[in-house]
Design a protein around this motif. Structure first.
Motif, PDB file in Angstrom:
ATOM      1  N   UNK A   1       0.643  -1.117   0.139  1.00  0.00           N
ATOM      2  CA  UNK A   1       0.045  -0.164  -0.002  1.00  0.00           C
ATOM      3  C   UNK A   1       0.824   1.515   0.078  1.00  0.00           C
ATOM      4  N   UNK A   2       2.169   1.098  -0.155  1.00  0.00           N
ATOM      5  CA  UNK A   2       2.989   2.243  -0.245  1.00  0.00           C
ATOM      6  C   UNK A   2       3.117   3.064  -1.466  1.00  0.00           C
ATOM      7  N   UNK A   3       3.094   4.350  -1.741  1.00  0.00           N
ATOM      8  CA  UNK A   3       3.057   5.036  -2.906  1.00  0.00           C
ATOM      9  C   UNK A   3       4.415   4.288  -3.713  1.00  0.00           C
ATOM     10  N   UNK A   4       4.125   4.236  -4.945  1.00  0.00           N
ATOM     11  CA  UNK A   4       5.320   3.727  -6.017  1.00  0.00           C
ATOM     12  C   UNK A   4       5.681   5.162  -6.923  1.00  0.00           C
ATOM     13  N   UNK A  48       3.709  14.994  -5.865  1.00  0.00           N
ATOM     14  CA  UNK A  48       3.741  14.606  -4.457  1.00  0.00           C
ATOM     15  C   UNK A  48       3.918  15.458  -3.546  1.00  0.00           C
ATOM     16  N   UNK A  49       3.688  15.581  -2.150  1.00  0.00           N
ATOM     17  CA  UNK A  49       3.747  16.450  -1.344  1.00  0.00           C
ATOM     18  C   UNK A  49       5.163  17.439  -1.397  1.00  0.00           C
ATOM     19  N   UNK A  84      -3.245  10.979   3.206  1.00  0.00           N
ATOM     20  CA  UNK A  84      -1.928  10.306   2.872  1.00  0.00           C
ATOM     21  C   UNK A  84      -2.020   9.634   1.399  1.00  0.00           C
ATOM     22  N   UNK A  85      -2.905   9.006   1.153  1.00  0.00           N
ATOM     23  CA  UNK A  85      -3.226   8.201   0.021  1.00  0.00           C
ATOM     24  C   UNK A  85      -3.439   9.257  -1.329  1.00  0.00           C
ATOM     25  N   UNK A  86      -4.233  10.336  -1.149  1.00  0.00           N
ATOM     26  CA  UNK A  86      -4.281  11.053  -2.361  1.00  0.00           C
ATOM     27  C   UNK A  86      -3.467  12.283  -2.451  1.00  0.00           C
ATOM     28  N   UNK A  87      -2.328  12.166  -1.793  1.00  0.00           N
ATOM     29  CA  UNK A  87      -1.402  13.453  -2.103  1.00  0.00           C
ATOM     30  C   UNK A  87      -0.244  12.927  -2.922  1.00  0.00           C
ATOM     31  N   UNK A  88       0.103  11.751  -3.494  1.00  0.00           N
ATOM     32  CA  UNK A  88       1.006  11.210  -4.046  1.00  0.00           C
ATOM     33  C   UNK A  88       0.279  10.556  -5.524  1.00  0.00           C
ATOM     34  N   UNK A  89       0.584  11.030  -6.702  1.00  0.00           N
ATOM     35  CA  UNK A  89      -0.316  10.450  -7.658  1.00  0.00           C
ATOM     36  C   UNK A  89       0.569  11.107  -9.025  1.00  0.00           C
ATOM     37  N   UNK A  90       0.229  10.395 -10.088  1.00  0.00           N
ATOM     38  CA  UNK A  90       0.757  10.582 -11.380  1.00  0.00           C
ATOM     39  C   UNK A  90      -0.679  11.256 -12.020  1.00  0.00           C
ATOM     40  N   UNK A  91      -0.466  12.504 -12.863  1.00  0.00           N
ATOM     41  CA  UNK A  91      -1.466  13.027 -13.536  1.00  0.00           C
ATOM     42  C   UNK A  91      -0.979  12.919 -15.128  1.00  0.00           C
TER      43      UNK A  91
END
Length: 570
Positions: free
Chosen positions: A58-61, A87-88, A376-383
């Motif tokens: 469940x950790x961000x990649x 990312x933050x 926490x989950x929604x703070x790191x993502x690819x757009x």
């Protein structure tokens, strides 16, 4: 364009470029402003998808690149148009120098710091039982007391209507204090920074009724409209005991209209036939409004026998608006463990999360853990984004699928969108524009950042003078409509509403709207882009302390901007 607008065209409250640099007198931190660029209307639809990538724990990649992703729409490969990793960031940049600080009588809704994501916590007091609502609020306070670092977060309460408790801030103590002041019947005061197809069951584990459903839909629609004005990903953390909304569309014939799609999930009612769906599509895409209304009535009558109101098309549009605004839903069950008859609600929770790229939390009593995990989950993502190769806007749902070549990586993202005709949607938005703007001017309504502006509030210097509010609207945040004659058409409205310090409307105050509109040639257009579009309101107020809600509406894009301004009239 009127002579007065031409005369005021290049008047600005602050020097050119100050919109991107000016600070706020508040210590709260708001999300980033949109990149300064001219907005031109277009019927081409850009599909933007936020992708959360996690490993088996469940950790961000991190470290994925554009070639690591493949996008298909309804099974057809799509070409990625843009790609970025969000990312933050480290601690926020220091406040702007004092020389660039806003004057005491000037407010703005221009965000002052950058953030990769926003969090909206929605405490639902409509759907569910009162004891669980109180429990949910207590657990949220406990989370805020933990001192956890958060991205900009806002809190809303849903009762008879959607009310803002505190606008976006990273100050958890400010959020906690505002929440502790909430009365059972709603918020006691709005704290503001400078901007900081569903089984609509009315029984069983939903604990809701038709009024509750309508209130819920209205709240989701308002949140979609509000959050569309902010860039990046928005995480809507919905804390409730009952979730009477689902976005699932399985079992609906390909090419079905939005009405048919949502009717197919109306819980126990028959699915609309393909013939009826096709007829609805033709009617909804026809310029003949009467045919569209007749088709809608047919679907409503068929899917909800005995009901005076159907929610099918409305829910489809709300779902599409949420996904287009890059809102990921994080439902959190406030009922906790040991509650019987929860299967339907939990199914809806999973559907809400899966469809929008969020996560669902249920069968646990530590609500604060779900809130923290959602943030926490929604703070790191690819757009990433793409222009769909299918330009036929038939109202049907188009399924998005994203895969990665990196092994052991799980991807979560919104699973599609409704191909609603942009021209029809624009006409419907225009018809509701005045009403939506009036709602945005209500004291405890969410603050909007779709249009950026500064407003100077000047109290009367002597008796019998009027209060003066002068707006300077950032031209980069409004839409210019290109005309065939080479002119650029602009239309912007401004308004002011007056409230007491407790939030009560001022008796006898008449809220009016001033509209500045006209066409600009190339030279005037370029000069405006280096300055600001002016608008002003004057009005009478008796001596006393007030809170003004100041707002701007872009009549071309239908986006809004609002802020709050205190004033003392001697």
């Amino acid at each position: 364009m009127t002579r007065s607008l031409i005369a005021l065209l290049f008047v600005s409250l602050l020097p050119p470029g100050s919109y991107a640099q000016a600070g706020s007198s508040s210590s709260d931190k708001a999300p980033a402003a949109r990149d300064p660029q001219t907005v031109l209307k277009s019927t081409t639809r850009l599909v933007v998808v936020d992708v959360v990538a996690t490993d088996d724990k469940g950790n961000p990649v991190t470290g994925l690149q554009e070639p690591d992703f493949a996008v298909t729409e309804d099974g057809r490969p799509q070409r990625i148009g843009s790609f970025s990793f969000q990312s933050p960031e480290p601690a926020a940049a220091p406040a702007a120098p004092a020389a660039m600080a806003l004057p005491e009588n000037v407010v703005t809704n221009v965000p002052r710091t950058r953030s990769t994501s926003l969090n909206v916590i929605l405490l639902d007091r409509v759907n569910g039982e009162s004891r669980n609502r109180t429990y949910a609020q207590d657990r949220l306070v406990k989370y805020l007391e933990s001192g956890a670092a958060v991205q900009p977060t806002a809190i809303f309460i849903l009762e008879k209507k959607l009310s803002l408790v505190h606008d976006f801030t990273t100050d958890t103590n400010a959020l906690k204090d505002a929440l502790n002041r909430v009365r059972p019947s709603g918020v006691s005061r709005v704290l503001s920074v400078d901007v900081a197809a569903s089984p609509f069951a009315t029984k069983g584990d939903f604990h809701t009724n038709e009024n509750g459903i309508e209130t819920t839909l209205a709240a989701l629609k308002l949140l979609a409209t509000t959050l569309a004005g902010y860039p990046g990903r928005k995480n809507l953390i919905w804390v409730s005991e009952a979730f009477p909304v689902s976005l699932t569309i399985e079992g609906v014939p390909r090419g079905s209209s939005s009405n048919a799609i949502m009717s197919a999930r109306s819980g126990g009612f028959p699915i609309v036939t393909e013939d009826n769906s096709a007829a609805t599509i033709r009617a909804l895409n026809s310029s003949d409004a009467q045919k569209a209304n007749q088709a809608d009535a047919q679907i409503t009558s068929y899917s909800n026998p005995g009901k005076s109101h159907g929610y099918a098309e409305e829910m489809a549009r709300i779902a599409d608006a949420l996904m287009d605004a890059h809102v990921a839903l994080y439902p959190i069950d406030a009922a906790g463990m040991g509650q019987a008859n929860r299967l339907a609600a939990q199914s809806n929770m999973r559907d809400l999360a899966d469809r929008t790229g969020g996560r669902a939390f249920y069968n646990r009593n530590d609500i604060e853990t779900g809130i923290g995990s959602s943030i926490d989950d929604g703070s790191t993502y690819y757009a990433l984004s793409y222009y769909p190769d299918n330009r036929v806007w038939d109202g049907g749902f188009r399924k998005i699928e994203i895969k990665t070549t990196r092994p052991g990586v799980t991807l979560r993202y919104r699973q599609g969108y409704y191909a609603l005709d942009p021209s029809i949607s624009a006409r419907q938005e225009a018809a509701n524009m005045a009403q939506e703007f009036a709602r945005a001017m209500v004291f405890d309504s969410p603050l909007f950042a779709g249009v950026h502006f500064q407003a100077a509030v000047t109290p009367p210097a002597r008796k019998n003078q009027k209060v003066l509010v002068q707006f300077a609207v950032d031209p980069h945040s409004i839409a210019f409509e290109a005309r065939d004659n080479g002119m650029q058409y602009v239309s912007v409205s401004c308004s002011v509403a007056a409230y007491s310090e407790k939030g009560d409307p001022v008796k006898g105050f008449k809220e009016e709207v001033t509209t500045m509109s006209g066409s600009l040639n190339s030279g005037d257009y370029q000069r405006m882009m280096r300055s600001a579009l002016p608008c002003k309101r004057t009005f009478d107020l008796k001596p006393g302390r007030y809170l003004l809600r100041v707002g701007v509406l872009d009549n071309n894009s239908h986006l809004m901007g609002t802020s709050n301004a205190p004033i003392v009239v001697p």
